[in-house]
Design a protein around this motif. Structure first.
Motif, short mmCIF file in Angstrom:
data_model
loop_
_atom_site.label_atom_id
_atom_site.label_comp_id
_atom_site.label_asym_id
_atom_site.label_seq_id
_atom_site.Cartn_x
_atom_site.Cartn_y
_atom_site.Cartn_z
N THR A 1 0.69 -1.41 0.03
CA THR A 1 -0.14 0.07 -0.02
C THR A 1 0.85 1.02 -0.28
O THR A 1 0.14 2.46 -0.45
CB THR A 1 -1.00 -0.03 1.34
N ALA A 2 1.95 0.83 0.24
CA ALA A 2 2.74 2.27 0.14
C ALA A 2 3.18 2.44 -0.82
O ALA A 2 4.24 3.87 -1.00
CB ALA A 2 3.87 2.00 1.28
N ALA A 3 3.04 1.74 -1.61
CA ALA A 3 3.31 1.57 -3.14
C ALA A 3 2.41 2.17 -4.04
O ALA A 3 2.72 1.72 -5.58
CB ALA A 3 4.30 0.41 -3.80
N ALA B 1 -3.27 -1.47 -4.21
CA ALA B 1 -4.30 -2.09 -3.52
C ALA B 1 -4.08 -3.45 -2.92
O ALA B 1 -3.76 -4.40 -3.62
CB ALA B 1 -5.58 -1.70 -3.63
N THR B 2 -4.23 -4.38 -1.09
CA THR B 2 -4.00 -5.11 -1.17
C THR B 2 -4.57 -6.02 -0.64
O THR B 2 -5.78 -5.44 0.10
CB THR B 2 -2.89 -5.15 -0.22
N ILE B 3 -5.35 -7.32 -1.36
CA ILE B 3 -7.06 -8.21 -0.82
C ILE B 3 -6.17 -9.70 -0.19
O ILE B 3 -5.01 -10.41 -1.16
CB ILE B 3 -7.28 -8.43 -2.47
N ILE B 4 -6.83 -10.06 1.15
CA ILE B 4 -6.65 -11.09 1.23
C ILE B 4 -7.84 -11.69 0.67
O ILE B 4 -9.02 -11.23 1.82
CB ILE B 4 -6.38 -10.90 2.88
N THR B 5 -8.13 -12.95 0.53
CA THR B 5 -8.98 -13.87 0.41
C THR B 5 -8.55 -15.51 -0.08
O THR B 5 -7.32 -15.53 0.16
CB THR B 5 -9.24 -13.44 -0.84
N THR C 1 -10.67 -9.29 2.68
CA THR C 1 -10.26 -7.91 3.20
C THR C 1 -9.60 -7.09 2.30
O THR C 1 -8.68 -7.78 1.07
CB THR C 1 -9.12 -8.30 4.55
N LYS C 2 -9.36 -5.71 2.56
CA LYS C 2 -8.75 -4.87 1.46
C LYS C 2 -8.61 -3.48 1.75
O LYS C 2 -8.55 -2.79 3.10
CB LYS C 2 -9.88 -3.63 0.87
N PHE C 3 -7.01 -3.56 1.80
CA PHE C 3 -6.08 -2.68 2.56
C PHE C 3 -5.92 -1.50 1.36
O PHE C 3 -5.33 -1.71 0.14
CB PHE C 3 -4.85 -3.00 2.67
#
Length: 390
Positions: free
Chosen positions: A231-233, A236-240, A263-265
């Motif tokens: 996310t710093a770059a 968007a990051t997803i855990i599934t 989950t979405k970051f």
């Protein structure tokens, strides 16, 4: 560069060992892998660019060698990984080959990316493969990695890969549907975390005590670290869930309102510049520079306007050369050290030990030469804390 077509996305999918190999028998989970391949092909038919970051070289090697458990010794694990990596790529090639989809093997270590030219070469290679309509299959080069130069787990490797190609999405496929406030297997009151704007804020709200599988190296903690990196770059990051790869298509489809559990970051609105992201996440940390409160406040509050000077340095740990990456810390004996940032040192550890607490005008008299008037230039310094955290 990101694709110019606004409908086209660059997607990195990280598949964990538990999604690829049975934890006990080590046999490949062909239903999961086939679902992943079909999902990647569907994404590509929608004109998205896809990179797969895979684990399971060791697990696949154990099956091939008929060994029950992952060896404890480094050399033995590397040997098993060497056997398994070829089998793993053959499996991917066979599955994608059923649809005439070419794949490419990319093996990386953290050391490969520590040199700026090698980092850029790796980026160029990935971009060229994507432009050739190839699916890159990325894994850590376990056969030569040592503890000091390892990414540590493929969640981190996936985040670094996503940052390198400026991906839109990073999917971390795991053995649960999403991040929970506690382990849902042992706590029925555990609640799903659906959206997170700040990874750091989750530390006091969720329990990530459970580790990875017997074959894997990660757990939920490593996924939070990866989400923080990505996310710093601006990714968007997803855990599934790894057994439901078709969820990926539904998650990225803006026209679908009833999305599957995940989950979405959220990606940061002001992602780090490429060079500073490379310094922070691509370079091996060779040592630590300890600074005083005044220097810490200057670096944090003045941001891009403040370099780190010798006068504010109180100690140095580790042995490193000039131009290597170092961690910059504020020593707090009662509450623990505060990591201020990371940067490229203009002087070696032995030189810094001699010039610490000195003014820039004294460097020449002490060393007999001057490499720079500061120890870390502001253009090569990345801060990781806010003013209120000091």
């Amino acid at each position: 560069m990101k694709p110019t077509n606004k409908c086209q996305k660059t997607i990195v999918i990280k598949v964990g060992t538990s999604s690829i190999c049975d934890e006990t028998s080590h046999f490949p989970l062909l239903s999961n892998l086939s679902g992943l391949v079909e999902t990647v092909l569907k994404l590509k038919s929608l004109h998205h660019r896809v990179v797969v970051v895979t684990s399971a070289a060791v697990g696949t090697g154990l099956r091939r060698l008929n060994i029950a458990e992952k060896p404890a010794g480094l050399a033995a694990r590397q040997a098993v990984a060497a056997v398994g990596q070829g089998r793993l790529m053959a499996l991917y090639d066979d599955l994608f080959g059923q649809f005439n989809q070419p794949v490419a093997q990319i093996l990386l270590t953290k050391n490969d990316l520590s040199d700026r030219s090698q980092y850029l070469n790796a980026v160029s290679c990935l971009e060229e493969l994507l432009s050739m309509d190839v699916v890159p299959i990325v894994n850590e080069n376990d056969t030569i990695s040592t503890q000091g130069i390892r990414f540590g787990d493929n969640d981190t490797l996936a985040a670094v890969t996503a940052g390198m190609i400026k991906a839109d999405y990073l999917f971390l496929m795991t053995d649960v549907d999403c991040l929970y406030t506690d382990n849902p297997r042992t706590n029925p009151d555990a609640q799903p975390v659906l959206l997170c704007d700040d990874v750091a804020s989750l530390k006091d709200k969720v329990s990530v005590a459970s580790g990875g599988s017997a074959l894997g190296t990660g757990g939920m903690t490593t996924k939070l670290i990866a989400a923080d990196l990505a996310t710093a770059a601006g990714v968007a990051t997803i855990i599934t869930h790894g057994s439901k790869p078709t969820n990926i298509i539904k998650v990225i489809d803006d026209d679908i309102s009833d999305k599957p559990l995940h989950t979405k970051f959220a990606a940061k609105n002001n992602p780090m510049l490429d060079r500073k992201w490379w310094i922070l996440h691509g370079l091996h940390t060779a040592g630590t520079i300890y600074i005083d409160t005044g220097a810490a406040k200057a670096v944090v509050t003045q941001g891009l306007r403040s370099s780190l000077f010798a006068a504010g340095i109180v100690d140095v740990q580790g042995t490193f050369n000039a131009h290597q990456a170092v961690q910059i810390c504020l020593r707090q004996p009662t509450t623990g050290d505060v990591v201020i940032g990371k940067g490229l040192a203009n002087y070696s550890s032995s030189e810094i030990s001699r010039i610490k607490r000195c003014n820039s005008s004294e460097i020449s008299a002490i060393l007999g030469y001057v490499n720079a008037d500061c120890v870390v230039h502001r253009d090569n310094l990345v801060r990781v804390v806010q003013e209120q955290q000091l």
